[in-house]
Design an enzyme around this catalytic site. Sequence first.
Site, PDB file in Angstrom:
ATOM      1  N   TYR A 100       0.823  -1.211   0.000  1.00 34.85           N
ATOM      2  CA  TYR A 100       0.000   0.000   0.000  1.00 34.85           C
ATOM      3  C   TYR A 100       0.853   1.254   0.000  1.00 34.85           C
ATOM      4  O   TYR A 100       2.080   1.199   0.148  1.00 34.85           O
ATOM      5  CB  TYR A 100      -0.950  -0.003   1.198  1.00 34.85           C
TER       6      TYR A 100
ATOM      7  N   LYS B 256       6.475  -2.096   1.764  1.00 39.22           N
ATOM      8  CA  LYS B 256       5.339  -1.467   2.455  1.00 39.22           C
ATOM      9  C   LYS B 256       4.136  -2.409   2.398  1.00 39.22           C
ATOM     10  O   LYS B 256       3.156  -2.199   1.666  1.00 39.22           O
ATOM     11  CB  LYS B 256       5.027  -0.089   1.849  1.00 39.22           C
TER      12      LYS B 256
ATOM     13  N   GLU C 256      13.056   2.000  13.704  1.00 43.38           N
ATOM     14  CA  GLU C 256      12.136   3.054  13.247  1.00 43.38           C
ATOM     15  C   GLU C 256      10.901   3.050  14.124  1.00 43.38           C
ATOM     16  O   GLU C 256      10.740   2.190  14.983  1.00 43.38           O
ATOM     17  CB  GLU C 256      11.757   2.837  11.779  1.00 43.38           C
TER      18      GLU C 256
ATOM     19  N   LEU D 172      11.411   0.914   6.673  1.00 49.92           N
ATOM     20  CA  LEU D 172      10.827   1.432   5.445  1.00 49.92           C
ATOM     21  C   LEU D 172      11.609   2.672   5.016  1.00 49.92           C
ATOM     22  O   LEU D 172      11.911   3.535   5.845  1.00 49.92           O
ATOM     23  CB  LEU D 172       9.356   1.816   5.665  1.00 49.92           C
TER      24      LEU D 172
HETATM   25  O1  PSZ Z   1      -1.420   8.377   8.660  1.00 55.11           O
HETATM   26  C1  PSZ Z   1      -0.414   7.874   9.200  1.00 55.11           C
HETATM   27  O2  PSZ Z   1      -0.336   7.720  10.424  1.00 55.11           O
HETATM   28  C2  PSZ Z   1       0.742   7.461   8.366  1.00 55.11           C
HETATM   29  S1  PSZ Z   1       0.843   7.829   6.751  1.00 55.11           S
HETATM   30  C3  PSZ Z   1       2.313   7.041   6.560  1.00 55.11           C
HETATM   31  C4  PSZ Z   1       2.686   6.504   7.717  1.00 55.11           C
HETATM   32  C5  PSZ Z   1       1.794   6.746   8.767  1.00 55.11           C
HETATM   33  N1  PSZ Z   1       3.805   5.797   7.932  1.00 55.11           N
HETATM   34  C6  PSZ Z   1       4.747   5.409   6.951  1.00 55.11           C
HETATM   35  C7  PSZ Z   1       5.930   4.770   7.565  1.00 55.11           C
HETATM   36  C8  PSZ Z   1       5.846   3.477   8.136  1.00 55.11           C
HETATM   37  O3  PSZ Z   1       4.677   2.835   8.147  1.00 55.11           O
HETATM   38  C9  PSZ Z   1       6.995   2.883   8.692  1.00 55.11           C
HETATM   39  C10 PSZ Z   1       6.941   1.538   9.323  1.00 55.11           C
HETATM   40  N2  PSZ Z   1       8.159   3.534   8.660  1.00 55.11           N
HETATM   41  C11 PSZ Z   1       8.279   4.763   8.126  1.00 55.11           C
HETATM   42  C12 PSZ Z   1       7.172   5.425   7.592  1.00 55.11           C
HETATM   43  C13 PSZ Z   1       7.350   6.782   6.998  1.00 55.11           C
HETATM   44  O4  PSZ Z   1       7.236   6.695   5.599  1.00 55.11           O
HETATM   45  P1  PSZ Z   1       6.736   7.921   4.716  1.00 55.11           P
HETATM   46  O5  PSZ Z   1       7.578   9.067   5.068  1.00 55.11           O
HETATM   47  O6  PSZ Z   1       6.933   7.441   3.333  1.00 55.11           O
HETATM   48  O7  PSZ Z   1       5.300   8.147   5.073  1.00 55.11           O
END
Ligand code: PSZ
Length: 284
Positions: free
Chosen positions: A32, A146, A178, A202
Amino acid sequence: MGFAILNGEIIERSNAMVDVEDRGYQFGDGVYEVIRVYNGKMFTVEEHLNRFERSSKNIGITLPFAKEQVKEQLENLIKKNNLQLGIIYMQVTRGTAPRNHTFPSGDVKPTVVAYTKELSRPTENMQTGVKTILVEDIRWLRCDIKSLNLLGNILAKQQAAEAGCFESIQHRGEDVTEGSSSNIFIVKNGVIHTHPSNNLILKGITKDVILDLCSKNGIAVEERVFTKEDLNNADEVFLSSTTAEVMPIVKIDGRKVKNGSPETVTRRLQALFTEEIENQCGKL
Ligand code: PSZ
């Protein structure tokens, strides 16, 4: 929000249904993306679509649409839903087939779904900073994909919520990886440290924007593993994600980070990040 995309077609969201034997539903067999929308425009859309393709490819799903087509579909969805400030959620699964662990035969079509949600910027948290807890990282070894499989992540996030915190900071033994849904950065003596983008985390789009802003603005970065001890001795700590942007962390396990308030490097990056949004999507 009114409309969704199901396999390339915009339909009423309430009509967007998938079968109980969709492999996403049964196995979490899919990937996703979450894309930010500011002023009706997608932020870093190319990067998200590239990662979507990469994640799909990594698990052997061939996207039934070209990147340009997906982009056009998402732009149409934003218009149709009249979305100004929010997110697009998009996922692809391996499709619907009689339940069996092995991949279905080649004629099964992947299921692609997208919908939108209104969401403001978390301005208050960005001002004051947020609280976090440390939790052991119990996830698998392909966190670079992802994946829809988020059990490790949601269990970590739930622990944070139950502790009244915004996020969990995960670690494998002594090494910080992370957040449950974010990347983690520390600042020590003016240098930013963050986990390298390998199989254990990620590769965040927001992280990469931040690293790019650092290199353009002469802020030193070391993309190298740091430990829980480094975290405890840090001058500043912050997290990044599509929705949280650059978010100061002011408490970890009940202990203050330095003085317990957001500090200079984090503030500078917040300003630079806001500028970058405005460059791509217009005045906020
Ligand atoms: O709405 C939300 O709470 C969101 S939207 C994207 C995320 C959370 N997280 C992305 C994510 C992740 O799931 C993990 C495990 N590590 C890093 C990230 C950050 O990724 P970006 O910057 O691409 O959103």
